[in-house]
Each structure stands twice: as structure tokens, then as C-alpha cells.
Design a protein around this motif. Structure first.
Motif, PDB file in Angstrom:
ATOM      1  N   PRO A   1      67.788 129.685  62.578  1.00 20.40           N
ATOM      2  CA  PRO A   1      67.379 128.584  63.442  1.00 20.40           C
ATOM      3  C   PRO A   1      67.634 128.889  64.920  1.00 20.40           C
ATOM      4  CG  PRO A   1      69.270 127.953  62.070  1.00 20.40           C
ATOM      5  CD  PRO A   1      68.887 129.346  61.707  1.00 20.40           C
ATOM      6  N   ARG A   2      66.817 128.289  65.741  1.00 19.26           N
ATOM      7  CA  ARG A   2      66.946 128.434  67.187  1.00 19.26           C
ATOM      8  C   ARG A   2      68.251 127.789  67.656  1.00 19.26           C
ATOM      9  NH1 ARG A   2      66.081 125.539  71.697  1.00 19.26           N
ATOM     10  NH2 ARG A   2      65.449 123.599  70.726  1.00 19.26           N
ATOM     11  N   ARG A   3      68.898 128.419  68.615  1.00 18.09           N
ATOM     12  CA  ARG A   3      70.137 127.881  69.189  1.00 18.09           C
ATOM     13  C   ARG A   3      69.816 126.651  70.021  1.00 18.09           C
ATOM     14  NH1 ARG A   3      73.433 129.335  74.254  1.00 18.09           N
ATOM     15  NH2 ARG A   3      75.553 128.870  73.632  1.00 18.09           N
ATOM     16  N   ARG A   4      70.487 125.564  69.755  1.00 16.03           N
ATOM     17  CA  ARG A   4      70.303 124.338  70.531  1.00 16.03           C
ATOM     18  C   ARG A   4      70.845 124.564  71.935  1.00 16.03           C
ATOM     19  NH1 ARG A   4      72.831 119.492  67.281  1.00 16.03           N
ATOM     20  NH2 ARG A   4      71.505 118.263  68.674  1.00 16.03           N
ATOM     21  N   LYS A   5      70.048 124.200  72.925  1.00 15.57           N
ATOM     22  CA  LYS A   5      70.472 124.368  74.316  1.00 15.57           C
ATOM     23  C   LYS A   5      71.090 123.079  74.844  1.00 15.57           C
ATOM     24  CE  LYS A   5      66.351 125.911  75.554  1.00 15.57           C
ATOM     25  NZ  LYS A   5      65.266 126.339  76.453  1.00 15.57           N
ATOM     26  N   ILE A   6      72.073 123.241  75.713  1.00 18.67           N
ATOM     27  CA  ILE A   6      72.639 122.117  76.443  1.00 18.67           C
ATOM     28  C   ILE A   6      72.049 122.190  77.846  1.00 18.67           C
ATOM     29  CG2 ILE A   6      74.719 121.035  77.359  1.00 18.67           C
ATOM     30  CD1 ILE A   6      76.205 122.118  74.884  1.00 18.67           C
ATOM     31  N   ILE A   7      71.297 121.131  78.203  1.00 17.83           N
ATOM     32  CA  ILE A   7      70.530 121.115  79.442  1.00 17.83           C
ATOM     33  C   ILE A   7      71.002 119.962  80.329  1.00 17.83           C
ATOM     34  CG2 ILE A   7      68.215 120.890  80.439  1.00 17.83           C
ATOM     35  CD1 ILE A   7      67.163 121.827  77.603  1.00 17.83           C
ATOM     36  N   VAL A   8      71.405 120.296  81.536  1.00 18.10           N
ATOM     37  CA  VAL A   8      71.715 119.273  82.529  1.00 18.10           C
ATOM     38  C   VAL A   8      70.377 118.860  83.138  1.00 18.10           C
ATOM     39  CG1 VAL A   8      72.906 118.743  84.689  1.00 18.10           C
ATOM     40  CG2 VAL A   8      73.978 120.287  83.017  1.00 18.10           C
ATOM     41  N   TYR A   9      69.940 117.659  82.829  1.00 14.88           N
ATOM     42  CA  TYR A   9      68.685 117.108  83.353  1.00 14.88           C
ATOM     43  C   TYR A   9      69.102 115.947  84.235  1.00 14.88           C
ATOM     44  CZ  TYR A   9      63.839 115.436  83.308  1.00 14.88           C
ATOM     45  OH  TYR A   9      62.567 115.055  83.666  1.00 14.88           O
ATOM     46  N   ILE A  10      68.934 116.110  85.557  1.00 11.33           N
ATOM     47  CA  ILE A  10      69.589 115.180  86.471  1.00 11.33           C
ATOM     48  C   ILE A  10      68.865 115.132  87.813  1.00 11.33           C
ATOM     49  CG2 ILE A  10      71.182 116.858  87.517  1.00 11.33           C
ATOM     50  CD1 ILE A  10      73.422 114.719  86.853  1.00 11.33           C
ATOM     51  N   ALA A  11      69.136 114.079  88.558  1.00  8.83           N
ATOM     52  CA  ALA A  11      68.618 113.962  89.925  1.00  8.83           C
ATOM     53  C   ALA A  11      69.784 114.068  90.899  1.00  8.83           C
ATOM     54  CB  ALA A  11      67.912 112.626  90.118  1.00  8.83           C
ATOM     55  N   THR A  12      69.520 114.681  92.045  1.00  9.20           N
ATOM     56  CA  THR A  12      70.521 114.751  93.111  1.00  9.20           C
ATOM     57  C   THR A  12      69.863 114.342  94.422  1.00  9.20           C
ATOM     58  OG1 THR A  12      70.094 117.024  93.846  1.00  9.20           O
ATOM     59  CG2 THR A  12      71.658 116.747  92.024  1.00  9.20           C
TER      60      THR A  12
ATOM     61  N   PHE B   1      60.266 115.849  78.547  1.00  9.84           N
ATOM     62  CA  PHE B   1      61.631 116.291  78.227  1.00  9.84           C
ATOM     63  C   PHE B   1      62.244 115.492  77.085  1.00  9.84           C
ATOM     64  CE2 PHE B   1      66.245 115.749  78.957  1.00  9.84           C
ATOM     65  CZ  PHE B   1      66.655 117.056  78.744  1.00  9.84           C
ATOM     66  N   TYR B   2      62.141 114.176  77.119  1.00 12.06           N
ATOM     67  CA  TYR B   2      62.870 113.327  76.175  1.00 12.06           C
ATOM     68  C   TYR B   2      62.595 113.658  74.699  1.00 12.06           C
ATOM     69  CZ  TYR B   2      65.730 109.288  75.018  1.00 12.06           C
ATOM     70  OH  TYR B   2      66.732 108.480  74.555  1.00 12.06           O
ATOM     71  N   PRO B   3      61.376 113.938  74.294  1.00 15.90           N
ATOM     72  CA  PRO B   3      61.150 114.281  72.882  1.00 15.90           C
ATOM     73  C   PRO B   3      61.763 115.617  72.448  1.00 15.90           C
ATOM     74  CG  PRO B   3      59.094 113.603  73.927  1.00 15.90           C
ATOM     75  CD  PRO B   3      60.108 113.757  75.012  1.00 15.90           C
ATOM     76  N   THR B   4      62.228 116.422  73.400  1.00 12.35           N
ATOM     77  CA  THR B   4      62.812 117.718  73.048  1.00 12.35           C
ATOM     78  C   THR B   4      64.304 117.632  72.764  1.00 12.35           C
ATOM     79  OG1 THR B   4      63.396 118.413  75.317  1.00 12.35           O
ATOM     80  CG2 THR B   4      61.132 118.878  74.542  1.00 12.35           C
ATOM     81  N   ILE B   5      64.902 116.434  72.960  1.00  8.73           N
ATOM     82  CA  ILE B   5      66.344 116.267  72.736  1.00  8.73           C
ATOM     83  C   ILE B   5      66.595 115.249  71.632  1.00  8.73           C
ATOM     84  CG2 ILE B   5      66.924 116.904  75.110  1.00  8.73           C
ATOM     85  CD1 ILE B   5      67.486 113.369  74.424  1.00  8.73           C
ATOM     86  N   ASP B   6      67.772 115.333  71.027  1.00 11.26           N
ATOM     87  CA  ASP B   6      68.182 114.314  70.058  1.00 11.26           C
ATOM     88  C   ASP B   6      69.633 113.893  70.267  1.00 11.26           C
ATOM     89  OD1 ASP B   6      69.601 116.474  69.044  1.00 11.26           O
ATOM     90  OD2 ASP B   6      68.573 116.508  67.118  1.00 11.26           O
ATOM     91  N   THR B   7      70.229 114.380  71.350  1.00 12.80           N
ATOM     92  CA  THR B   7      71.632 114.111  71.647  1.00 12.80           C
ATOM     93  C   THR B   7      71.803 113.989  73.158  1.00 12.80           C
ATOM     94  OG1 THR B   7      72.259 115.452  69.727  1.00 12.80           O
ATOM     95  CG2 THR B   7      73.985 114.986  71.343  1.00 12.80           C
ATOM     96  N   ILE B   8      72.627 113.013  73.581  1.00 17.75           N
ATOM     97  CA  ILE B   8      72.939 112.854  74.999  1.00 17.75           C
ATOM     98  C   ILE B   8      74.453 112.858  75.165  1.00 17.75           C
ATOM     99  CG2 ILE B   8      72.694 111.430  77.071  1.00 17.75           C
ATOM    100  CD1 ILE B   8      70.198 110.178  75.802  1.00 17.75           C
TER     101      ILE B   8
ATOM    102  N   LEU C   1      78.505 121.183  67.734  1.00 21.11           N
ATOM    103  CA  LEU C   1      77.234 120.513  67.987  1.00 21.11           C
ATOM    104  C   LEU C   1      76.075 121.491  67.904  1.00 21.11           C
ATOM    105  CD1 LEU C   1      76.061 117.760  68.740  1.00 21.11           C
ATOM    106  CD2 LEU C   1      76.387 118.373  71.140  1.00 21.11           C
ATOM    107  N   ARG C   2      76.233 122.657  68.514  1.00 17.21           N
ATOM    108  CA  ARG C   2      75.171 123.672  68.483  1.00 17.21           C
ATOM    109  C   ARG C   2      74.928 124.201  67.074  1.00 17.21           C
ATOM    110  NH1 ARG C   2      74.007 125.887  73.713  1.00 17.21           N
ATOM    111  NH2 ARG C   2      75.676 125.640  75.227  1.00 17.21           N
ATOM    112  N   ALA C   3      75.985 124.234  66.258  1.00 15.57           N
ATOM    113  CA  ALA C   3      75.866 124.766  64.897  1.00 15.57           C
ATOM    114  C   ALA C   3      75.090 123.814  63.976  1.00 15.57           C
ATOM    115  CB  ALA C   3      77.249 125.039  64.314  1.00 15.57           C
ATOM    116  N   ALA C   4      75.069 122.539  64.320  1.00 11.67           N
ATOM    117  CA  ALA C   4      74.341 121.557  63.506  1.00 11.67           C
ATOM    118  C   ALA C   4      72.849 121.656  63.818  1.00 11.67           C
ATOM    119  CB  ALA C   4      74.853 120.154  63.812  1.00 11.67           C
TER     120      ALA C   4
END
Length: 189
Positions: free
Chosen positions: A2-13, A43-50, A109-112
Motif C-alpha cells: 500500500p501507498r504510504r499515507r502522507k501528512i500534509i500541512v494544508y494551511i493559509a498564512t 484536497f478534501y476528498p484525498t484525506i480521511d484524518t485531520i 497512523l501511517r501504518a493503518a
């Protein structure tokens, strides 16, 4: 495999690098036009965790309470984790509190199985994950406003983290979206 789940900082500054005013206020973000999507619909449909920091969680509760909304603050179609050393006795519906070490949590989290993971912030949580080597990408929307002082994108510490530019895009209203990935070749874990 399986593909490694990425942790992405999606933010405004702000243009001067802050994610909020010193008191956590982000009203300066609400001045943006409602008719422009800066990529959230894709972006939102590509994540399942916040992932939320405790100060961000508390600010959200106060913000919506002032507006009379106390229910349904967190999207229950995704898993919401709030990081805090002192979880409340009665957390808001739809959130789970985490108080353990960041690296161990991120690895579990990434392992799940699942989609990518949205690092919502704030700056202290982003810094903790960055220092643990557990952030993969930054997707930053730079707003065309200076706010003078506030909470920085990443809590200040001595660090050098090389980034590789993935893309940039300018929007008609002056917002610039910059996407970086952590340069693992220059910054191995």
C-alpha cells in the motif's frame, strides 16, 4: 504494497508568515471572496484524518460558541485527533484526544490503511511533527495581507529543513498557493 499515507500541512498564512493573530483570531482570512476555491474541493476528498493542536481546537469551540453553534463542529466523516497533554473531561463530538509521543502516533497512523492526513495546525503541533520527521508536504496559501504579529506557521526552534518546490499558483485576488515537499534526500529521518 500500500501507498504510504502522507501528512500534509494544508494551511493559509499572512504574507508575513503568520497563521493567526496572537490571540488565535483568523478573521483576516474571512475577507477572501467566497467564489474562489483555492484547491480545497480537490484536497478534501484525498484525506480521511485531520490533526488539530489544542489551541486550534479551543479557538474553534470559542469561535462557534460566539455564533450560537455548539453541535456538529467537527466533520465526523473524517477522523479528528486533537493533541493535548491535558484532554478535557468532555471533548466535542467527533474528536479523539492524543497525549502520547508524536513520532509513535504518526507511525501507527501511517501504518493503518487510509487516505492522506491533513495537519490543520497550529504552529506548535506543526513544529512537533516537523521535528519528529513526520511531515511530508506543505500546501501553503499565502494571503496578500500583513498582520504584523501573530502565531507563526512553525513554532520557532533551531532547525534547517530543506524543501523541494512542487508547484506554485497565483490566484486573481493575489493569493499564492505554494506546494513544497520535505526534501528527504537532504534531510533524512
Amino acid at each position: 504494497m500500500p501507498r504510504r499515507r502522507k501528512i500534509i500541512v494544508y494551511i493559509a498564512t499572512s504574507a508575513d508568515g503568520y497563521i493567526a493573530r496572537p490571540d488565535g483570531d483568523v478573521e483576516w482570512l474571512n475577507r477572501r471572496p467566497d467564489d474562489i476555491d483555492y484547491g480545497m474541493k480537490a484536497f478534501y476528498p484525498t484525506i480521511d484524518t485531520i490533526l488539530w493542536g489544542r489551541k486550534t481546537y479551543d479557538w474553534l469551540l470559542r469561535y462557534f460558541k460566539k455564533r450560537g453553534k455548539t453541535e456538529g463542529l467537527f466533520d465526523t466523516s473524517v477522523t479528528n485527533y486533537v493533541f493535548s497533554r491535558k484532554p478535557p473531561r468532555r471533548p466535542a463530538a467527533g474528536v479523539e484526544f492524543v497525549s502520547g509521543p508524536v513520532k509513535a502516533f504518526a507511525r501507527r497512523l501511517r501504518a493503518a490503511p487510509g487516505k492522506d492526513i491533513w495537519m490543520m495546525g497550529g504552529g506548535g503541533l506543526i513544529a512537533s511533527f516537523l521535528d519528529a520527521g513526520e511531515i511530508d508536504e506543505f500546501d501553503i496559501h499565502v494571503m496578500p495581507v500583513f498582520i504584523g504579529k501573530g502565531i507563526p506557521l512553525v513554532a520557532p526552534r533551531h532547525r534547517d529543513v530543506p524543501l523541494r518546490l512542487r508547484s506554485s499558483r497565483r490566484f486573481p485576488d493575489g493569493v499564492v498557493r505554494i506546494r513544497y515537499e520535505i526534501d528527504r534526500k537532504s534531510h533524512p529521518e
